[in-house]
Design a protein around this motif. Sequence first.
Motif, PDB file in Angstrom:
ATOM      1  N   GLY A  95       0.792  -1.229   0.000  1.00 10.65           N
ATOM      2  CA  GLY A  95       0.000   0.000   0.000  1.00 10.65           C
ATOM      3  C   GLY A  95       0.821   1.274   0.000  1.00 10.65           C
ATOM      4  N   PRO A  96       1.686   1.442   0.983  1.00 11.95           N
ATOM      5  CA  PRO A  96       2.430   2.709   1.063  1.00 11.95           C
ATOM      6  C   PRO A  96       3.331   2.951  -0.156  1.00 11.95           C
ATOM      7  CG  PRO A  96       2.582   1.501   3.115  1.00 11.95           C
ATOM      8  CD  PRO A  96       1.948   0.592   2.123  1.00 11.95           C
ATOM      9  N   LEU A  97       3.641   1.868  -0.918  1.00  8.85           N
ATOM     10  CA  LEU A  97       4.513   2.047  -2.082  1.00  8.85           C
ATOM     11  C   LEU A  97       3.729   2.460  -3.325  1.00  8.85           C
ATOM     12  CD1 LEU A  97       6.909  -0.977  -1.596  1.00  8.85           C
ATOM     13  CD2 LEU A  97       7.445   1.432  -1.322  1.00  8.85           C
ATOM     14  N   LEU A  98       2.407   2.360  -3.247  1.00  8.19           N
ATOM     15  CA  LEU A  98       1.604   2.750  -4.407  1.00  8.19           C
ATOM     16  C   LEU A  98       1.327   4.246  -4.343  1.00  8.19           C
ATOM     17  CD1 LEU A  98      -0.994  -0.166  -4.418  1.00  8.19           C
ATOM     18  CD2 LEU A  98       0.979   0.122  -5.926  1.00  8.19           C
ATOM     19  N   ALA A  99       1.188   4.843  -5.536  1.00  8.89           N
ATOM     20  CA  ALA A  99       0.896   6.282  -5.567  1.00  8.89           C
ATOM     21  C   ALA A  99      -0.600   6.472  -5.393  1.00  8.89           C
ATOM     22  CB  ALA A  99       1.351   6.877  -6.888  1.00  8.89           C
ATOM     23  N   TRP A 100      -0.995   7.684  -5.032  1.00  5.79           N
ATOM     24  CA  TRP A 100      -2.414   8.002  -4.979  1.00  5.79           C
ATOM     25  C   TRP A 100      -2.996   7.911  -6.383  1.00  5.79           C
ATOM     26  CZ3 TRP A 100      -4.577   8.114  -0.374  1.00  5.79           C
ATOM     27  CH2 TRP A 100      -3.810   8.474   0.741  1.00  5.79           C
ATOM     28  N   LYS A 101      -4.250   7.668  -6.452  1.00  8.98           N
ATOM     29  CA  LYS A 101      -5.015   7.629  -7.715  1.00  8.98           C
ATOM     30  C   LYS A 101      -4.696   6.428  -8.586  1.00  8.98           C
ATOM     31  CE  LYS A 101      -6.133  12.317  -9.108  1.00  8.98           C
ATOM     32  NZ  LYS A 101      -5.681  13.302 -10.063  1.00  8.98           N
ATOM     33  N   ARG A 102      -3.446   6.302  -8.995  1.00  7.05           N
ATOM     34  CA  ARG A 102      -3.116   5.254  -9.959  1.00  7.05           C
ATOM     35  C   ARG A 102      -1.735   4.735  -9.575  1.00  7.05           C
ATOM     36  NH1 ARG A 102      -2.588   8.295 -13.878  1.00  7.05           N
ATOM     37  NH2 ARG A 102      -4.779   8.714 -14.238  1.00  7.05           N
ATOM     38  N   GLY A 103      -1.679   3.530  -9.096  1.00  7.70           N
ATOM     39  CA  GLY A 103      -0.402   3.022  -8.608  1.00  7.70           C
ATOM     40  C   GLY A 103       0.316   2.158  -9.621  1.00  7.70           C
ATOM     41  N   ASP A 104       1.591   1.994  -9.401  1.00  6.09           N
ATOM     42  CA  ASP A 104       2.404   1.148 -10.277  1.00  6.09           C
ATOM     43  C   ASP A 104       2.689  -0.139  -9.522  1.00  6.09           C
ATOM     44  OD1 ASP A 104       4.221  -0.106 -11.825  1.00  6.09           O
ATOM     45  OD2 ASP A 104       5.772   1.450 -11.688  1.00  6.09           O
ATOM     46  N   PHE A 105       1.824  -1.152  -9.775  1.00 12.98           N
ATOM     47  CA  PHE A 105       1.893  -2.372  -8.997  1.00 12.98           C
ATOM     48  C   PHE A 105       3.229  -3.085  -9.196  1.00 12.98           C
ATOM     49  CE2 PHE A 105       0.832  -6.903  -8.253  1.00 12.98           C
ATOM     50  CZ  PHE A 105       0.482  -6.780  -6.924  1.00 12.98           C
ATOM     51  N   LEU A 106       3.637  -3.200 -10.466  1.00 17.41           N
ATOM     52  CA  LEU A 106       4.891  -3.917 -10.752  1.00 17.41           C
ATOM     53  C   LEU A 106       6.071  -3.213 -10.108  1.00 17.41           C
ATOM     54  CD1 LEU A 106       4.514  -5.195 -14.400  1.00 17.41           C
ATOM     55  CD2 LEU A 106       4.581  -6.490 -12.265  1.00 17.41           C
ATOM     56  N   GLY A 107       6.036  -1.894 -10.173  1.00 17.08           N
ATOM     57  CA  GLY A 107       7.119  -1.115  -9.568  1.00 17.08           C
ATOM     58  C   GLY A 107       7.195  -1.380  -8.078  1.00 17.08           C
ATOM     59  N   ALA A 108       6.015  -1.443  -7.468  1.00 14.49           N
ATOM     60  CA  ALA A 108       5.974  -1.697  -6.027  1.00 14.49           C
ATOM     61  C   ALA A 108       6.556  -3.078  -5.730  1.00 14.49           C
ATOM     62  CB  ALA A 108       4.538  -1.598  -5.523  1.00 14.49           C
ATOM     63  N   MET A 109       6.144  -4.062  -6.545  1.00 17.02           N
ATOM     64  CA  MET A 109       6.653  -5.423  -6.350  1.00 17.02           C
ATOM     65  C   MET A 109       8.174  -5.450  -6.476  1.00 17.02           C
ATOM     66  SD  MET A 109       4.384  -7.637  -5.673  1.00 17.02           S
ATOM     67  CE  MET A 109       3.233  -6.640  -4.810  1.00 17.02           C
ATOM     68  N   GLN A 110       8.655  -4.716  -7.465  1.00 14.86           N
ATOM     69  CA  GLN A 110      10.094  -4.665  -7.680  1.00 14.86           C
ATOM     70  C   GLN A 110      10.819  -4.123  -6.460  1.00 14.86           C
ATOM     71  OE1 GLN A 110      10.809  -2.373 -11.173  1.00 14.86           O
ATOM     72  NE2 GLN A 110      11.279  -4.232 -12.329  1.00 14.86           N
ATOM     73  N   ARG A 111      10.241  -3.053  -5.944  1.00 10.34           N
ATOM     74  CA  ARG A 111      10.887  -2.446  -4.778  1.00 10.34           C
ATOM     75  C   ARG A 111      10.794  -3.362  -3.555  1.00 10.34           C
ATOM     76  NH1 ARG A 111       9.202   3.697  -4.078  1.00 10.34           N
ATOM     77  NH2 ARG A 111       7.394   3.279  -5.365  1.00 10.34           N
ATOM     78  N   LEU A 112       9.761  -4.215  -3.560  1.00 15.37           N
ATOM     79  CA  LEU A 112       9.602  -5.122  -2.414  1.00 15.37           C
ATOM     80  C   LEU A 112      10.438  -6.390  -2.545  1.00 15.37           C
ATOM     81  CD1 LEU A 112       5.835  -4.974  -1.447  1.00 15.37           C
ATOM     82  CD2 LEU A 112       7.790  -4.298  -0.072  1.00 15.37           C
ATOM     83  N   SER A 113      11.169  -6.510  -3.656  1.00 14.07           N
ATOM     84  CA  SER A 113      11.867  -7.782  -3.902  1.00 14.07           C
ATOM     85  C   SER A 113      12.781  -8.142  -2.735  1.00 14.07           C
ATOM     86  CB  SER A 113      12.650  -7.715  -5.209  1.00 14.07           C
ATOM     87  OG  SER A 113      13.466  -6.565  -5.189  1.00 14.07           O
ATOM     88  N   LEU A 114      13.384  -7.119  -2.128  1.00 14.17           N
ATOM     89  CA  LEU A 114      14.255  -7.403  -0.984  1.00 14.17           C
ATOM     90  C   LEU A 114      13.458  -7.980   0.182  1.00 14.17           C
ATOM     91  CD1 LEU A 114      16.861  -4.532  -0.696  1.00 14.17           C
ATOM     92  CD2 LEU A 114      17.281  -6.993  -0.794  1.00 14.17           C
ATOM     93  N   ALA A 115      12.221  -7.489   0.337  1.00 12.56           N
ATOM     94  CA  ALA A 115      11.376  -8.010   1.412  1.00 12.56           C
ATOM     95  C   ALA A 115      11.020  -9.468   1.154  1.00 12.56           C
ATOM     96  CB  ALA A 115      10.115  -7.170   1.550  1.00 12.56           C
ATOM     97  N   PHE A 116      10.742  -9.773  -0.114  1.00  7.71           N
ATOM     98  CA  PHE A 116      10.455 -11.177  -0.457  1.00  7.71           C
ATOM     99  C   PHE A 116      11.660 -12.050  -0.144  1.00  7.71           C
ATOM    100  CE2 PHE A 116       7.460  -9.109  -3.577  1.00  7.71           C
ATOM    101  CZ  PHE A 116       6.324  -9.457  -2.865  1.00  7.71           C
ATOM    102  N   LEU A 117      12.825 -11.519  -0.467  1.00 10.43           N
ATOM    103  CA  LEU A 117      14.059 -12.257  -0.211  1.00 10.43           C
ATOM    104  C   LEU A 117      14.209 -12.499   1.301  1.00 10.43           C
ATOM    105  CD1 LEU A 117      16.475 -13.350  -1.795  1.00 10.43           C
ATOM    106  CD2 LEU A 117      17.721 -11.292  -1.089  1.00 10.43           C
ATOM    107  N   ALA A 118      13.956 -11.465   2.070  1.00  9.43           N
ATOM    108  CA  ALA A 118      14.057 -11.596   3.534  1.00  9.43           C
ATOM    109  C   ALA A 118      13.094 -12.662   4.032  1.00  9.43           C
ATOM    110  CB  ALA A 118      13.772 -10.253   4.207  1.00  9.43           C
ATOM    111  N   ALA A 119      11.883 -12.664   3.474  1.00  9.08           N
ATOM    112  CA  ALA A 119      10.884 -13.644   3.880  1.00  9.08           C
ATOM    113  C   ALA A 119      11.364 -15.057   3.547  1.00  9.08           C
ATOM    114  CB  ALA A 119       9.558 -13.357   3.193  1.00  9.08           C
ATOM    115  N   LEU A 120      11.940 -15.207   2.357  1.00  2.93           N
ATOM    116  CA  LEU A 120      12.433 -16.517   1.923  1.00  2.93           C
ATOM    117  C   LEU A 120      13.525 -17.005   2.871  1.00  2.93           C
ATOM    118  CD1 LEU A 120      11.819 -18.349  -0.485  1.00  2.93           C
ATOM    119  CD2 LEU A 120      13.906 -17.468  -1.551  1.00  2.93           C
ATOM    120  N   VAL A 121      14.445 -16.109   3.175  1.00  2.00           N
ATOM    121  CA  VAL A 121      15.514 -16.456   4.115  1.00  2.00           C
ATOM    122  C   VAL A 121      14.915 -16.894   5.453  1.00  2.00           C
ATOM    123  CG1 VAL A 121      17.457 -15.527   5.457  1.00  2.00           C
ATOM    124  CG2 VAL A 121      17.205 -14.952   3.032  1.00  2.00           C
ATOM    125  N   ALA A 122      13.870 -16.184   5.871  1.00  2.00           N
ATOM    126  CA  ALA A 122      13.231 -16.520   7.144  1.00  2.00           C
ATOM    127  C   ALA A 122      12.654 -17.927   7.103  1.00  2.00           C
ATOM    128  CB  ALA A 122      12.140 -15.499   7.459  1.00  2.00           C
TER     129      ALA A 122
END
Lengths: 659, 396
Positions: free
Chosen positions: A408-435
């Motif tokens: 949510g917080p990574l999306l822009a108001w009105k019209r968000g860039d979902f893929l961009g958000a996912m890309q930026r979250l890739s490190l979080a996914f990695l952290a989750a995988l490591v966990a």
Amino acid sequence: MIVELGHFALILALLVAVVQVVVPMFGAAIRDERMMRVAEPAALSQFLLIALAFFALMHAYVTSDFSVLNVAENSHSTKPLIYKMAGVWGNHEGSMLLWVLILALFGAAVALFGNNLPPTLKARVLSVQASIAVAFLLFSLLTSNPFLRLDPAPSDGRGLNPILQDPALAFHPPFLYTGYVGFSIAFSFAIAALIEGRIDAAWARWVRPWTLAAWMFLTIGIAMGSWWAYYELGWGGWWFWDPVENASFMPWLAGTALLHSALVMEKREALKIWTVLLAILTFSLSLMGTFIVRSGVLTSVHSFAVDPARGVFILAILVLFTGGGLALFALRAKDMQAGSLFQPISREGSLVLNNLLLVTATATVLVGTLYPMALEGLTGEKISVGPPFFNMTFGPLMIPLLIALPVGPLLAWKRGDFLGAMQRLSLAFLAALVAVVAVYAVEHRGPWLAPFGIALGVYVMAGAVIEWASRVKVGSAGLDEIARRATNLPRSAYGTLFAHFGVGMLVVGIIATSAYREEHILAMKPGEKVSVDGYDVAFTGVERARGPNYSEDIADFAVTRNGAAVARLQPSKRLYDAPPQPTTEAGIHASWRGDLYVVIGDAQPGGGYAVRAYFNPLVRFIWLGALIMFLGGGISLSDRRLRVGAPSRHRLAAPVPAE
Amino acid sequence: MVFWILVAGLVAGVTLVIMRPLMRQPITPGGIADADVAVYKDQLKEIAADEARGAIAANEAESARTEIARRLLRVTQDNEKSDSPLRASARNRFVTPVTIATAIALPVVSLGLYLAYGAPGMPAQPLSERIAEASEASKPNDLIAKVEQRLREHPEDGMGWDVIAPVYSAMGRYEDAAESYRKAVNLLGENPKRLQDFANARIRLENGIVPDDARKALQRVLVLEPQAIEPRIWLALAKEQDGHLAEAAADYKSLLDKAPEDAPWRKVLEERLANLAPAAGAAANNKTVAETAPAGTPAPAAPQGAPGGPDASAVMSMSPQDRQAFITSMVDGLAARLKADGSDAAGWVKLIRAYQVLGRHDDAVKALNDARTNLKGNEVGLAQVEDLARQLGLGS
């Protein structure tokens, strides 16, 4: 004399509240500035009068004035000072006094700090707030007056329920009430705006700091209650889905939703109608919680004396305010203009999802809490809706919420860039995988889904940090630039970071404790040993000791790990003198890995003692997470932007000659 | 009187403060829309800041600005539409009636309600004051009289009996104390402390002889609390008083075996045992010795138990030196115990009284001071000690 002065002050406060309801509301209707202004001194004096009453009662407690019925029934001369003070709210009458005190405190705060509000809105908010105070002051004076006297005074009091004689419990009610009652302000704002017939983005900005303050105190209040239950009840658990807990949790869930929808309303003027409804519902849930806890429909440590008249009175208050609020809403909602439009994938969209899930979760808890009570009331059949129900309904609702939370917080108001958000979250996914991998490597037992739960928490924590990092451009800017951005970032952004990070910690703590807790229940004789998660716990013996107002059996356990001494745990069983009631005190050795938790039970026929020993991995993350959420709320509240948006005061008050 | 002055002040102050806005010259505050306008202007500034930071793109910022500008426009229009921002006329016909109604209703109704529900003139009765009052009175004091009065009306109030019993005990009214404990046990049920206190009161009343009902109570204590020491000591003494000297000696021995090194009562038992050893041997030959064997001695703190007391025949039968040594050891034992745990008010009372009886005035004063320090916070206990100090004429 002080007691009687307190009694009089409470009665005068009721009268002041009545004036505060009538005069400013009328003034706002006929647009008379002077009458509207009455709201401010009325709110302040109402608060001071109730504070006077409150401290008069506290004075009676501290001096053990047993000519006050309430003190005689709930205090005892040998009680330590802090519990004499806390004893004021350790009973029904006193806690209702605390309730109205906090209600008046919020009213006074709006009167003092609400200079940025349009005069009519402010007058109406204070008037509605005072109407709640009138209801509860009447309730207090008519059915639960703390100032009734006894003559002759008994020689000593009956004492405070020993289970409540505990530091965490001494402070839990004031915090919890600040949260619970704080939502009254959101309610008053909603009703005032409905009467006013104007609801816009500015309204959301005005209501947000109050909601935030209530929310953060409710968060820490609930956490304190849970912390107390953990070490005082001796079951090693921290949440029981007890109706009383749920009563405080429902306003929290709804309040969290309100906090987020008000954000959308402020920024985009969308979700207006919905936000107003949520504000009404959140406080209604607070009122319902009060009803559940205080009416005696269920028995618990919170219900104190059960008196049907009180239950009916609170029910009437609940019906009046919830019903009245919703009726007004139904009447006015159709006049409101719909807000701006947005795409489903956008900040607004994610917050709508957040609201849907939170409100559904609230409804789930509501059903699980009320259904057994309704069933018992109607058919007399007793059923227990325990943790399994909530785990199966509430749990699954939280999973999508937590997955969406960092997005949510990574999306822009009105019209968000979902893929961009996912890309930026890739490190979080990695952290989750490591966990996931790490948890599987360390723990071979437990449910197979548990590592994913922990990973979810880690992902939320990482997501919170990534959102902050991307705002200050970590990775694409120089150190100077990052530092500059970090200092310029509005405080509310740090509030979000802390609050969301805290949620992640909380999740990690909850999953780890629930899935990997180790539990031993056994009878031990002095000299015997038990091994708990790598700790060797040796039972040395039991000794009798005497505290200020109780006698206790203190058990002694020597804890070693690989032969090295770690701690001595001394759980005990206490028997209080007045009233004679047993309590358990757990022996807890806390570390980052988790808590070693030992409780001593009854003596066994064979000469041993019943002993329960637990290892609760990462259990402190739960309260630490809540504490960080609380801090996040505080940081956000200190944001300059929540205070401005006001024409400067002198312009408001500058006298202009009459027409 | 002071109370009514304060009430009047409170009412007057609050009424005036609340009416102040009504009595002032009306002012025209900023238009209603001003507050909204300020919020939107602030939002515009935020967008500019976000844009400057690069948080949002220029075109996004532009569309956000348009949106806010639209809101701004709307509130300004709304504001113009509403007839006049606020009525500021001094001639508003409602203000005067509202002012008068408030000025009358606030004092009249609040005082009326208070007179109906409150207890005006009823003084506060903080515990410390009540105890001070109670111990100031030289006649049977107020507090006790009050409790007794209440107990006459409500003899079923077990807590009341429980509260008054130790007070009787401290005053030396052992018969009343024992009776009160008996009632408390009947009404509230048995607990080790209550039973033990009952037994103690009975023993004191009998000048140290352990009577049958006390024995039964002590045995119940042991059932409830098998590891208790005090009842065992008394029961051993009871055996001695019955003439079962060998059994008593055996009991003393086993108590001593289990006693921790620093147990304060250790020395007492040792001496008892030493006294008993020849007697126990003699008892085998001559039972009558047992009848004159030391009885009643373990309550030296009670004045009756001291030499010269009416029924202290047992102690009297000792040689003067033995008697003195015995009593001294008992008193020292008590002093040592209180040094370790000073929370026992009854113990302090015993000790001070014993010192005084023994003529050790300085020790009595010292013990009184120690008791005052140790019992800080225990108001009831403190009152007992103060009472005694007054009785004995010890300086304060």
